[in-house]
Design an enzyme around this catalytic site. Structure first.
Site, PDB file in Angstrom:
ATOM      1  N   LYS A 227       0.454   3.370  -3.015  1.00 50.66           N
ATOM      2  CA  LYS A 227      -0.706   4.245  -3.233  1.00 50.66           C
ATOM      3  C   LYS A 227      -0.313   5.728  -3.203  1.00 50.66           C
ATOM      4  CE  LYS A 227      -3.727   0.736  -1.190  1.00 50.66           C
ATOM      5  NZ  LYS A 227      -4.474   0.306   0.016  1.00 50.66           N
TER       6      LYS A 227
ATOM      7  N   TYR B 182      -4.750   3.697   8.024  1.00 49.35           N
ATOM      8  CA  TYR B 182      -6.114   3.153   8.160  1.00 49.35           C
ATOM      9  C   TYR B 182      -6.674   3.471   9.543  1.00 49.35           C
ATOM     10  CZ  TYR B 182      -3.944   1.094   4.211  1.00 49.35           C
ATOM     11  OH  TYR B 182      -3.240   0.948   3.051  1.00 49.35           O
TER      12      TYR B 182
ATOM     13  N   TYR C 171      -3.432  -2.274 -10.432  1.00 51.08           N
ATOM     14  CA  TYR C 171      -3.335  -2.073  -8.978  1.00 51.08           C
ATOM     15  C   TYR C 171      -2.431  -3.140  -8.325  1.00 51.08           C
ATOM     16  CZ  TYR C 171      -4.889  -2.250  -4.099  1.00 51.08           C
ATOM     17  OH  TYR C 171      -4.919  -2.297  -2.724  1.00 51.08           O
TER      18      TYR C 171
ATOM     19  N   VAL D 144       1.077  -3.561   3.795  1.00 49.68           N
ATOM     20  CA  VAL D 144       0.875  -4.839   4.461  1.00 49.68           C
ATOM     21  C   VAL D 144       2.119  -5.744   4.341  1.00 49.68           C
ATOM     22  CG1 VAL D 144      -0.229  -6.174   2.608  1.00 49.68           C
ATOM     23  CG2 VAL D 144      -1.132  -6.308   4.922  1.00 49.68           C
TER      24      VAL D 144
ATOM     25  N   SER E 148       0.796  -1.236   0.000  1.00 47.47           N
ATOM     26  CA  SER E 148       0.000   0.000   0.000  1.00 47.47           C
ATOM     27  C   SER E 148       0.823   1.278   0.000  1.00 47.47           C
ATOM     28  CB  SER E 148      -0.940   0.021   1.208  1.00 47.47           C
ATOM     29  OG  SER E 148      -2.005  -0.856   0.982  1.00 47.47           O
TER      30      SER E 148
HETATM   31  O1  DON Z   1      -4.938  -4.821  -1.966  1.00 46.06           O
HETATM   32  C1  DON Z   1      -4.386  -5.252  -0.969  1.00 46.06           C
HETATM   33  O2  DON Z   1      -5.000  -5.774  -0.053  1.00 46.06           O
HETATM   34  C2  DON Z   1      -2.879  -5.138  -0.878  1.00 46.06           C
HETATM   35  N1  DON Z   1      -2.297  -5.196  -2.194  1.00 46.06           N
HETATM   36  C3  DON Z   1      -2.452  -3.860  -0.233  1.00 46.06           C
HETATM   37  C4  DON Z   1      -2.991  -3.711   1.164  1.00 46.06           C
HETATM   38  C5  DON Z   1      -2.086  -2.993   2.072  1.00 46.06           C
HETATM   39  O3  DON Z   1      -0.898  -2.908   1.917  1.00 46.06           O
HETATM   40  C6  DON Z   1      -2.722  -2.469   3.290  1.00 46.06           C
HETATM   41  N2  DON Z   1      -1.728  -1.871   4.155  1.00 46.06           N
HETATM   42  N3  DON Z   1      -1.509  -1.939   5.280  1.00 46.06           N
END
Ligand code: DON
Length: 317
Positions: free
Chosen positions: A74, A250, A198, A268, A71
């Site tokens: 982003k 978040y 994405y 993540v 993430s």
């Molecule tokens: O779409 C997802 O769930 C992951 N590619 C990215 C989520 C993420 O990194 C949330 N961060 N803490």
């Protein structure tokens, strides 16, 4: 106490001590298991990298080990989208903290398919869709990766295709979010194409050193260094920082702002990009996550760094 003239040597001592102290930690959180390719990462790893206004890079731990930025990507895609379409992007995504987990679906129905902010998954998917519009998926992926390489000053940065495919094969919830937004008219491309872009942006592999370098444009008001090459406008850099501070972690965003006091974006994969405006760009990584999905040790390391340097957006410069 503020340290406006903290020397590189003093900073090196602080960074080294933080890494040494955290090496003792037993409680490292849990690695993300919902993306199969991330579930097998060794949680013992830790890296902290700080870039100063002079361009010195101070590293501790596994600063040259690549990880999946997830993430954190982003932030870069948002900068690309704002560069392409400016303020009109904000008709498709909000700027309010969600107070919900990153992959939550409930708010989206209440808010007619307009995600709360660009850092929850739904918001990031809408931003990626905006970048993709008018391009082939491989071109949009190219734009995002080229932006990251340019800001890091490193052409070797690559996408880990195995991670992208691993997520594509299991991304049922993201598929739901994308289809839901398409139904509300807030995706313009084929949801499968948008999701493909994405997943590839999330699967960019970087080291803590590369991440710290890539964050410089946010630390220096849109430029790669004080008075250096401009990447985005100062106003946009400040807006992205504001969103990182309020939405970058978040439902842990308030806690991060309280403890660290710096704009930060987590992923993540265990990475956090943080910036001390005018002072430093910081890449931190440890794969174990806390209960709200943010790196346990990287959050702690940044809290220690902010305490020991006096860096905070709430402190006088
Ligand atoms: O779409 C997802 O769930 C992951 N590619 C990215 C989520 C993420 O990194 C949330 N961060 N803490």
């Amino acid at each position: 106490m503020t340290h406006s003239a903290l020397s590189t040597d003093a900073l090196r001592v602080i960074v080294t001590e933080i890494a040494e102290e955290l090496a003792e930690s037993d409680d490292r959180g849990r690695v993300a298991s919902y993306i199969p390719q991330l579930a097998c990462i060794d949680p013992q790893q830790f890296a902290l990298s700080v870039v100063t206004p002079d361009g010195d890079v101070i590293n501790a731990g596994d600063a040259d080990t690549p990880f999946s930025i997830q993430s954190v990507s982003k932030v870069f895609t948002l900068a690309v989208a704002l560069g392409q379409m400016g303020e009109s992007l904000w008709s498709r995504v909000g700027r309010e903290p969600s107070g919900d987990p990153f992959n939550s679906i409930v708010q989206l129905e209440h808010e007619q398919g307009i995600p709360r902010n660009p850092f929850i998954n739904a918001g990031a998917i809408a931003v990626t869709d905006a970048v993709l519009s008018g391009y082939e998926p491989r071109e949009a992926i190219g734009l995002i990766v080229e932006f990251i390489r340019y800001t890091a000053g490193d052409d070797t940065i690559m996408i880990d295709e195995t991670v992208a495919r691993s997520e594509e094969a299991t991304g049922y919830r993201n598929t739901a979010l994308a289809n839901f937004m398409r139904d509300f008219g807030n995706l313009t491309c084929d949801p499968a194409m948008t999701l493909g872009v994405y997943y590839h942006q999330c699967a960019v592999a970087m080291t803590a050193r590369q991440l710290a370098l890539a964050g410089r444009f946010l630390a220096y008001d849109g430029c790669l260094a004080p008075g250096g090459s401009r990447v985005i406008s100062g106003r946009m850099a400040r807006q992205i920082n504001a969103l990182m501070l309020t939405c970058g972690h978040y439902d842990g965003s308030g806690e991060f702002a309280f403890r660290v006091g710096l704009p930060g974006k987590s992923g993540v994969g265990g990475a956090i990009l943080a910036v001390a405006p005018g002072r430093a760009s910081i890449g931190c990584w440890s794969p174990g996550l806390n209960a709200v999905g943010n790196s346990q040790l990287a959050s702690r390391a940044l809290e220690m760094l902010a305490d020991r340097t006096g860096w905070s957006v709430f402190a006088p410069h």
